[in-house]
Motif scaffolding. Structure first.
Motif, mmCIF file in Angstrom:
data_model
loop_
_atom_site.group_PDB
_atom_site.id
_atom_site.type_symbol
_atom_site.label_atom_id
_atom_site.label_comp_id
_atom_site.label_asym_id
_atom_site.label_seq_id
_atom_site.Cartn_x
_atom_site.Cartn_y
_atom_site.Cartn_z
ATOM 1 N N PRO A 124 0.821 -1.217 0.000
ATOM 2 C CA PRO A 124 0.000 0.000 0.000
ATOM 3 C C PRO A 124 0.850 1.260 0.000
ATOM 4 O O PRO A 124 1.945 1.287 0.563
ATOM 5 N N SER A 125 0.327 2.273 -0.651
ATOM 6 C CA SER A 125 1.000 3.571 -0.635
ATOM 7 C C SER A 125 0.933 4.166 0.761
ATOM 8 O O SER A 125 0.200 3.688 1.638
ATOM 9 N N THR A 126 1.686 5.240 0.956
ATOM 10 C CA THR A 126 1.679 5.914 2.252
ATOM 11 C C THR A 126 0.281 6.396 2.604
ATOM 12 O O THR A 126 -0.183 6.252 3.742
ATOM 13 N N ALA A 127 -0.416 6.956 1.617
ATOM 14 C CA ALA A 127 -1.771 7.463 1.860
ATOM 15 C C ALA A 127 -2.730 6.328 2.219
ATOM 16 O O ALA A 127 -3.542 6.437 3.143
ATOM 17 N N ARG A 128 -2.613 5.208 1.475
ATOM 18 C CA ARG A 128 -3.518 4.083 1.752
ATOM 19 C C ARG A 128 -3.215 3.462 3.115
ATOM 20 O O ARG A 128 -4.128 3.081 3.858
ATOM 21 N N ALA A 129 -1.937 3.381 3.462
ATOM 22 C CA ALA A 129 -1.570 2.829 4.767
ATOM 23 C C ALA A 129 -2.087 3.703 5.902
ATOM 24 O O ALA A 129 -2.605 3.212 6.909
ATOM 25 N N ALA A 130 -1.959 5.013 5.747
ATOM 26 C CA ALA A 130 -2.446 5.938 6.776
ATOM 27 C C ALA A 130 -3.964 5.836 6.905
ATOM 28 O O ALA A 130 -4.509 5.836 8.022
ATOM 29 N N ALA A 191 -1.957 -0.961 12.788
ATOM 30 C CA ALA A 191 -0.591 -0.435 12.726
ATOM 31 C C ALA A 191 0.426 -1.564 12.858
ATOM 32 O O ALA A 191 1.478 -1.560 12.205
ATOM 33 N N GLY A 192 0.120 -2.566 13.684
ATOM 34 C CA GLY A 192 1.007 -3.708 13.840
ATOM 35 C C GLY A 192 1.181 -4.493 12.555
ATOM 36 O O GLY A 192 2.285 -4.936 12.220
ATOM 37 N N VAL A 193 0.118 -4.668 11.794
ATOM 38 C CA VAL A 193 0.206 -5.358 10.506
ATOM 39 C C VAL A 193 1.117 -4.596 9.557
ATOM 40 O O VAL A 193 1.966 -5.180 8.863
ATOM 41 N N LEU A 194 0.964 -3.294 9.525
ATOM 42 C CA LEU A 194 1.809 -2.478 8.644
ATOM 43 C C LEU A 194 3.269 -2.564 9.048
ATOM 44 O O LEU A 194 4.167 -2.644 8.194
ATOM 45 N N ALA A 201 5.497 1.074 4.683
ATOM 46 C CA ALA A 201 4.415 1.819 5.347
ATOM 47 C C ALA A 201 4.668 1.980 6.842
ATOM 48 O O ALA A 201 3.759 2.279 7.590
ATOM 49 N N ARG A 202 5.904 1.780 7.272
ATOM 50 C CA ARG A 202 6.176 1.851 8.707
ATOM 51 C C ARG A 202 6.018 3.265 9.259
ATOM 52 O O ARG A 202 5.638 3.430 10.416
ATOM 53 N N THR A 203 6.278 4.253 8.440
ATOM 54 C CA THR A 203 6.131 5.631 8.926
ATOM 55 C C THR A 203 4.681 5.954 9.277
ATOM 56 O O THR A 203 4.403 6.412 10.393
ATOM 57 N N PRO A 204 3.695 5.722 8.371
ATOM 58 C CA PRO A 204 2.307 5.979 8.772
ATOM 59 C C PRO A 204 1.839 5.066 9.892
ATOM 60 O O PRO A 204 1.006 5.457 10.713
#
Length: 548
Positions: A124-130, A191-194, A201-204
Motif C-alpha cells: 500500500p501507498s503511504t496514503a492508503r496505509a495511513a 498499525a502492527g500489521v503495517l 508503510a512503517r512511517t504511517p
C-alpha cells in the motif's frame, strides 16, 4: 556447484510455505483459529494486553488472499471462529446450534475481510496505509454495532470490553464508551500489521500508533470525571448453588439467612441476585411479609428479583423478571420489568419457525415477557437507616452488556446502577467472569458506581471510574459481603454525547466510499476497440512495411 545445505533447507521451507499459503483448505483452518485468538483477551484468561496484537495473524492472512472472494471467505471463517470461541460456554445449552449461530453471525465479517485486503494487500501507498489505520477499525466497529442488536445476541464480546481492568482504557470509555476503546484496539492491530508486513508503510504505522497514544493521554488529562459525593453501604447477598426440586424455596431461605448476617453492619441497601424470588409477591403475601421483616431487622431496603408469572407494568400477564424494592413496610411500589431478553435463553425468536431449538438444547420452553420502560427507583426517606432519596438504576442480567441502557438510567438521574444476574447454568466456565467484567465498563462510561449481584457468582462492585471496590465474590462462595461504595456527582462525555464514535466510524466509511466513487469517475475510459483492419498488401501480395 553444490548448493549449501542451509540454503537448500531455506528454499524447501519457502516452497512449502508458499504452497500452504496457496492451499484453500489450510487457509480456511488458519482463518478459524486466527479469528478465535482474541477471545483470550477476555476473562477468564483476561490477557488484556493480547487484544492489541490478537488480530495480527488473521489480518496478515486475509491481506494475502488471492482474490476478493477468498478474502470474504476468510473474513467469514475468522468471524465464525471468534463468535464460537467467545460463546463456547453456551455449547452445553445450545449444542450444535451454537455452530449454526456462529456461522451465521460470522458472515458479518465477510465485508471486513474484503476491506482488509483492499487497504493492506500488496504494497500500500503511504496514503492508503495511513487511511487503513482509520478505515479498518471503522469497519470492525460497524460489525460490533450490528451484532449488538438484542435479536442477534447483544453486545457480548465487544473487543473494547477486554480492557475492563486497564485504567487508561476506562478513562477512554468515559469519553466515547466501549466503542472508542474498540477503535483504539483495532487501530493498534492495524498499525502492527503495517509494521510487520509492509516495511514501506512503517512511517504511517508509527504515526498512527503515536496518534492513539496521544488520544489516550488527552483523555487521561482533560476528560471530565465525576467527583465523589458521599458514600453508601451495600450488602451483596450471593446464596450460591442450590439444587433439588425445592431449590427455589431453599434459595430464598438461604438469601434470608445470609441477609440476617449483615445485621449491625449499618448497611443502606441489600441486593439479591436475579430470580432470587420464585413467586409473585402479590400472590405470595407470606414472602412479602418475610422480606419486610428482614428489611426491619437489618435496617435497610432489600432489592430482590422476582422471576414469576404476574401482571407486568405493561399490563400484560405472563412470566416477567422484575426488580422489586422492599422496605420495612413491605413492597415500596417500585418495580422494573426486564426489557431486553436473551434470545433462546428467555424467548425463542420466531418460535413458529425455530421452536425446534428446544429439542436440541436448553432453549426457553415459554417466552418471557418484556417490560414497558426503564425505571429509576427512589429509596424512601423514612426507611430505617439508609440515605433517603437515593436513586437506583436497576438492570437485569443480560442488560448490563448494553451501554445505552446504563447511559439512559444515568441521564434519568440514577446515582447507583445495579445489575441483578444469575449465571448458575454456566458454573465452571468463562461466563461468570466475563459478565462481571462488563459492569466495570458501564461504571466508567456513566460515571456512576455499579453493583453486579448474582446468585452463584461472580458478584462485584465498581466505583464511578470503573475501578473495582473491595473483592469479587467467586463462584465457589455462598455469603454476604458489605461494600463501602463512593457515590459521584457530575457527568462524563459519553453520558453527554452518547455513541459519537459509531457515527465517526460511519463517516469514515462513507468518505472512503465517496473517494472510491470519485476515482472511478475520474479514471479515463478506454476507447472501444472495433474489429482489426486487414493489412495493406503490395501488388505482389506481401504485406506492406510500415513507414518509419
Amino acid at each position: 556447484m553444490r548448493i549449501p545445505v542451509g540454503l537448500r533447507v531455506r528454499q524447501r521451507w519457502r516452497g512449502r510455505s508458499e504452497r500452504l499459503l496457496e492451499s484453500p483448505r489450510w487457509r480456511s483452518g488458519a482463518a478459524v483459529v486466527a479469528g478465535a485468538l482474541p477471545a483470550l483477551a477476555f476473562p477468564e484468561p483476561s490477557l488484556w494486553w493480547f487484544a492489541h496484537v490478537a488480530l495480527l495473524p488473521w489480518m496478515l492472512l486475509v491481506r494475502t488472499a488471492p482474490t476478493w472472494r477468498r478474502a470474504a471467505v476468510e473474513g467469514w471463517l475468522g468471524g465464525m471462529g471468534f463468535m464460537v470461541a467467545m460463546h463456547h460456554w453456551l455449547l452445553p445449552s445450545l449444542h450444535v446450534f451454537l455452530l449454526v449461530i456462529g456461522a451465521l453471525l460470522g458472515l458479518l465479517w465477510a465485508p471486513w475481510g474484503v476491506l482488509v485486503r483492499s487497504m493492506l494487500g500488496g504494497t500500500p501507498s503511504t496514503a492508503r496505509a495511513a487511511a487503513a489505520v482509520a478505515v479498518i477499525p471503522s469497519g470492525w466497529l460497524m460489525i460490533e454495532l450490528v451484532r449488538s442488536w438484542e435479536g442477534l445476541g447483544g453486545p457480548w464480546g465487544l473487543l473494547g470490553a477486554s480492557q475492563w481492568e486497564v485504567t487508561p482504557a476506562l478513562r477512554l470509555a468515559s469519553v466515547g464508551g466501549v466503542w472508542l476503546v474498540s477503535l483504539l484496539v483495532l487501530a493498534v492491530n492495524t498499525a502492527g500489521v503495517l509494521l510487520v508486513a509492509v516495511p514501506a508503510a512503517r512511517t504511517p504505522a508509527l504515526a498512527g500508533t503515536v496518534v492513539c497514544a496521544l488520544a489516550v493521554t488527552s483523555a487521561w488529562i482533560w476528560a471530565p470525571q465525576p467527583k465523589e459525593a458521599g458514600r453508601v453501604r451495600i450488602a451483596v447477598v450471593q446464596p450460591g448453588v442450590v439444587n433439588g426440586m425445592d431449590s427455589v424455596e431453599r434459595r430464598f431461605d438461604r438469601g434470608e439467612e445470609l441477609t440476617r448476617q449483615v445485621r449491625g453492619s449499618d448497611v443502606d441497601l441489600v441486593v439479591w441476585g436475579e430470580s432470587s424470588v420464585g413467586a409473585d409477591l402479590g400472590r405470595r403475601p407470606d414472602l412479602a411479609v418475610r422480606l419486610a421483616e428482614l428489611s426491619r431487622a437489618v435496617g435497610a431496603e432489600v432489592l430482590v428479583n422476582v422471576d414469576a408469572r404476574s401482571e407486568g407494568t405493561s399490563g400484560q400477564a405472563g412470566i416477567f423478571k422484575s426488580s422489586v424494592l422492599v422496605g420495612p413496610s413491605g413492597v415500596t411500589g417500585d418495580r422494573y420489568d426486564k426489557m431486553r431478553l436473551v434470545p433462546f435463553g428467555e424467548y425463542v425468536p420466531a418460535r413458529a419457525v425455530l421452536g425446534w431449538a428446544t429439542s436440541v438444547g436448553k432453549a426457553a420452553g415459554e417466552d418471557r415477557l418484556r417490560g414497558a420502560a426503564p425505571v429509576v427507583m427512589t429509596m424512601p426517606a423514612d426507611g430505617q437507616g439508609g440515605p433517603g432519596g437515593l436513586r437506583l438504576g436497576p438492570l437485569v442480567c443480560f442488560e448490563s452488556a448494553f451501554p445505552d441502557m446504563s447511559r439512559h438510567l444515568t441521564r434519568a438521574g440514577a446515582q447507583l446502577l445495579i445489575a441483578q444476574s444469575a449465571t448458575s447454568s454456566f458454573q465452571g466456565s468463562w461466563a461468570p467472569e466475563q459478565h462481571a467484567s462488563l459492569a466495570a465498563l458501564r461504571a466508567a462510561e456513566s460515571g456512576r458506581p455499579m453493583v453486579h449481584a448474582t446468585l452463584t457468582g461472580v458478584s462485584a462492585v465498581y466505583g464511578a471510574g470503573g475501578r473495582q471496590v473491595g473483592r469479587w465474590i467467586g463462584t465457589d462462595t455462598s455469603g454476604a459481603v458489605v461494600y463501602d461504595v463512593p457515590l459521584a456527582d457530575g457527568t462524563t462525555l459519553y453520558v453527554r454525547y452518547g455513541d459519537w464514535p459509531v457515527y465517526a466510524a460511519l463517516a469514515v466509511l462513507v468518505a472512503l466510499g465517496a473517494a472510491g466513487a470519485t476515482r472511478s469517475l475520474r479514471r479515463p475510459s478506454r476507447p472501444a476497440q472495433g474489429p482489426a483492419e486487414p493489412p495493406v498488401r503490395t501488388a505482389h501480395g506481401s504485406p506492406a512495411r510500415p513507414v518509419r
